[in-house]
Design a protein around this motif. Sequence first.
Motif, PDB file in Angstrom:
ATOM      1  N   LYS A   1       0.820  -1.205   0.000  1.00 48.13           N
ATOM      2  CA  LYS A   1       0.000   0.000   0.000  1.00 48.13           C
ATOM      3  C   LYS A   1       0.859   1.263   0.000  1.00 48.13           C
ATOM      4  CE  LYS A   1      -3.194  -2.833   2.547  1.00 48.13           C
ATOM      5  NZ  LYS A   1      -2.550  -4.023   1.922  1.00 48.13           N
ATOM      6  N   LEU A   2       1.857   1.267   0.867  1.00 48.28           N
ATOM      7  CA  LEU A   2       2.677   2.464   1.041  1.00 48.28           C
ATOM      8  C   LEU A   2       3.443   2.822  -0.224  1.00 48.28           C
ATOM      9  CD1 LEU A   2       3.937   4.648   2.853  1.00 48.28           C
ATOM     10  CD2 LEU A   2       5.589   2.951   3.642  1.00 48.28           C
ATOM     11  N   ALA A   3       4.080   1.852  -0.871  1.00 45.95           N
ATOM     12  CA  ALA A   3       4.945   2.147  -2.007  1.00 45.95           C
ATOM     13  C   ALA A   3       4.186   2.755  -3.177  1.00 45.95           C
ATOM     14  CB  ALA A   3       5.708   0.888  -2.431  1.00 45.95           C
ATOM     15  N   PRO A   4       3.094   2.138  -3.669  1.00 43.09           N
ATOM     16  CA  PRO A   4       2.399   2.778  -4.787  1.00 43.09           C
ATOM     17  C   PRO A   4       1.722   4.083  -4.400  1.00 43.09           C
ATOM     18  CG  PRO A   4       1.190   0.844  -4.032  1.00 43.09           C
ATOM     19  CD  PRO A   4       2.512   0.831  -3.331  1.00 43.09           C
ATOM     20  N   ALA A   5       1.248   4.180  -3.153  1.00 42.84           N
ATOM     21  CA  ALA A   5       0.622   5.428  -2.719  1.00 42.84           C
ATOM     22  C   ALA A   5       1.636   6.571  -2.715  1.00 42.84           C
ATOM     23  CB  ALA A   5       0.007   5.255  -1.335  1.00 42.84           C
ATOM     24  N   LEU A   6       2.826   6.297  -2.190  1.00 42.70           N
ATOM     25  CA  LEU A   6       3.875   7.324  -2.212  1.00 42.70           C
ATOM     26  C   LEU A   6       4.236   7.692  -3.643  1.00 42.70           C
ATOM     27  CD1 LEU A   6       6.338   6.170   0.610  1.00 42.70           C
ATOM     28  CD2 LEU A   6       4.694   8.058   0.693  1.00 42.70           C
ATOM     29  N   ALA A   7       4.374   6.700  -4.511  1.00 40.05           N
ATOM     30  CA  ALA A   7       4.733   6.964  -5.900  1.00 40.05           C
ATOM     31  C   ALA A   7       3.697   7.856  -6.571  1.00 40.05           C
ATOM     32  CB  ALA A   7       4.891   5.653  -6.659  1.00 40.05           C
ATOM     33  N   ALA A   8       2.421   7.635  -6.255  1.00 40.58           N
ATOM     34  CA  ALA A   8       1.349   8.419  -6.862  1.00 40.58           C
ATOM     35  C   ALA A   8       1.310   9.849  -6.346  1.00 40.58           C
ATOM     36  CB  ALA A   8       0.007   7.736  -6.605  1.00 40.58           C
ATOM     37  N   GLY A   9       1.865  10.081  -5.158  1.00 39.22           N
ATOM     38  CA  GLY A   9       1.815  11.401  -4.546  1.00 39.22           C
ATOM     39  C   GLY A   9       0.812  11.497  -3.421  1.00 39.22           C
ATOM     40  N   CYS A  10       0.290  10.365  -2.974  1.00 36.28           N
ATOM     41  CA  CYS A  10      -0.667  10.347  -1.868  1.00 36.28           C
ATOM     42  C   CYS A  10       0.047  10.484  -0.524  1.00 36.28           C
ATOM     43  CB  CYS A  10      -1.462   9.040  -1.874  1.00 36.28           C
ATOM     44  SG  CYS A  10      -2.487   8.797  -3.334  1.00 36.28           S
ATOM     45  N   THR A  11      -0.723  10.790   0.494  1.00 37.97           N
ATOM     46  CA  THR A  11      -0.253  10.739   1.879  1.00 37.97           C
ATOM     47  C   THR A  11      -1.086   9.699   2.611  1.00 37.97           C
ATOM     48  OG1 THR A  11      -1.761  12.527   2.537  1.00 37.97           O
ATOM     49  CG2 THR A  11       0.466  13.146   1.825  1.00 37.97           C
ATOM     50  N   LEU A  12      -0.575   9.210   3.755  1.00 39.39           N
ATOM     51  CA  LEU A  12      -1.216   8.049   4.378  1.00 39.39           C
ATOM     52  C   LEU A  12      -1.288   8.144   5.891  1.00 39.39           C
ATOM     53  CD1 LEU A  12       1.169   6.888   2.149  1.00 39.39           C
ATOM     54  CD2 LEU A  12      -0.241   4.853   2.444  1.00 39.39           C
ATOM     55  N   LEU A  13      -2.317   7.483   6.415  1.00 38.51           N
ATOM     56  CA  LEU A  13      -2.327   7.056   7.809  1.00 38.51           C
ATOM     57  C   LEU A  13      -2.337   5.536   7.786  1.00 38.51           C
ATOM     58  CD1 LEU A  13      -2.473   7.388  10.845  1.00 38.51           C
ATOM     59  CD2 LEU A  13      -4.954   7.527  10.664  1.00 38.51           C
ATOM     60  N   ILE A  14      -1.316   4.931   8.371  1.00 41.33           N
ATOM     61  CA  ILE A  14      -1.210   3.476   8.451  1.00 41.33           C
ATOM     62  C   ILE A  14      -1.694   3.026   9.818  1.00 41.33           C
ATOM     63  CG2 ILE A  14       0.369   1.516   8.420  1.00 41.33           C
ATOM     64  CD1 ILE A  14       2.214   3.191   6.615  1.00 41.33           C
ATOM     65  N   LYS A  15      -2.635   2.068   9.810  1.00 46.90           N
ATOM     66  CA  LYS A  15      -3.077   1.459  11.069  1.00 46.90           C
ATOM     67  C   LYS A  15      -2.624   0.003  11.077  1.00 46.90           C
ATOM     68  CE  LYS A  15      -6.704  -0.743  12.297  1.00 46.90           C
ATOM     69  NZ  LYS A  15      -6.063  -1.760  13.202  1.00 46.90           N
TER      70      LYS A  15
END
Length: 483
Positions: free
Chosen positions: A167-181
Amino acid sequence: MLLSIVYDKFFIGGQWVNPSTQQVIAPINPSTEQPLGQVPEGVEADIDAGVAAARAAFDDPRGWSQWEPAQRAEAMLRLADEIDKRAEDFRARVSSQNGMPVAVASQLEIGYPSTVLRYYANLLKQTSFSEVRPGLLGGEVEVRRKAIGVVAAIVPWNFPQTLTMFKLAPALAAGCTLLIKPSPETVLDAYTLAEAIEAANLPAGVVNIVPADRDAGAHLVAHPQVDKVAFTGSTAAGRKIGEVCGRLLRPVTLELGGKSAAIVLDDADLNLDQIGQGLFGSTLLNNGQTCFLGTRVLAPKNRYQEVVDAFTAFAGSLKVGDAAAEDTLIGPMATARQRERVESYISQGKAAGGQITVGGGRPSDRDRGYFVEPTVFAGLDNSAVISQEEIFGPVLTIISYDSDDEAVRIANDSEFGLGGTVWTTDPERGAALARRVHTGTIGVNRYIPDPAAPFGGVKASGLGRELGPEGLNSYLEAQSIYL
């Protein structure tokens, strides 16, 4: 042996932030039943703080989502390096929390996550986020692919770092930000990841980590400032999350349960010296606590007993022991509750008339820990409960079939469709049969999710795909500008 590990803050907005309550999560070592440490337990207020930090980072007009792809790729490669520096810490923490043998963790919880991160960093160099097309009504159309926004990433306990990175890798590549639970069962490794993110100097708020239980997770899924949910876990939980996201018209990726078929063709080589490693990885990996495993073994009727004997010998040869031991291949179930679940299914298999050819109980030499012996059932068909429901433990059921067509029918006679394998000495025949199985992924004489290929399921095994370029696309949305 790990000493007690204690954290008292969350990683939010690039800082270590005090929790809003005194509630804690105390993970237990399933090999020893001893506590490992504790971290704060997030509640709704902490989820709100994490989402707010991710929202602010995404909405920053000069922030992560507006960086050039090459800039994001450079930061992701720094993070991959920092993760690799902490390889031994990840290995020990994951293994001690969920019972994954360190030999397995060495292959799939270290190395693999940073490989996925580097894959997406390099994919950025080959990806165009904008194109101009000739319009049919005059003029031109610019089609842009933009980051979808703030992502709620909800991660299970069985492969916590690998599935975080899905989840983290493609989201970062796309330019998204995240909250990981992270899951309450595996929280200590999430703090190692937070330390790597801090050391890699990712912008504040791009990645936030708040361990929490299901109630706080439900609050996160429905949070008004979340733009997408990415979840890996049980089908039952996935249905609830899908219902919420459907009502909110919120994009969601669901990687859920499985009950895959391992189809042994009549020409298969059952020499365990040749296929043992591949067989282990596709049927009993991580103590059977893996969603894609082929736990329904389909055997040709004319070789049925031979297949039963081979799998009985195979399962009986696997070393059961403390997850921290380098020679252990089958560790404990992650929790006492999970062991009870697996034992309940074994009882149901016996009650249905199944013959246990190996295992079936707890190892006699282990007086502590949540252990279950690798277990093989013969004499049951595909209608048995243990042939249809996901057990999530080291239990295989061997089912006979008459023809290739019947093998495909049985393989497809399941509410799930995530993984599978075909075992044959004729790769072309195996690939042809694999194409007929209704499943999201399947291997011929091997199975391992390749970062370059989409991973996910059909039917009750989920919605959407992770990994590959398809995984990146799921974190982007299209915008058309009529010029």
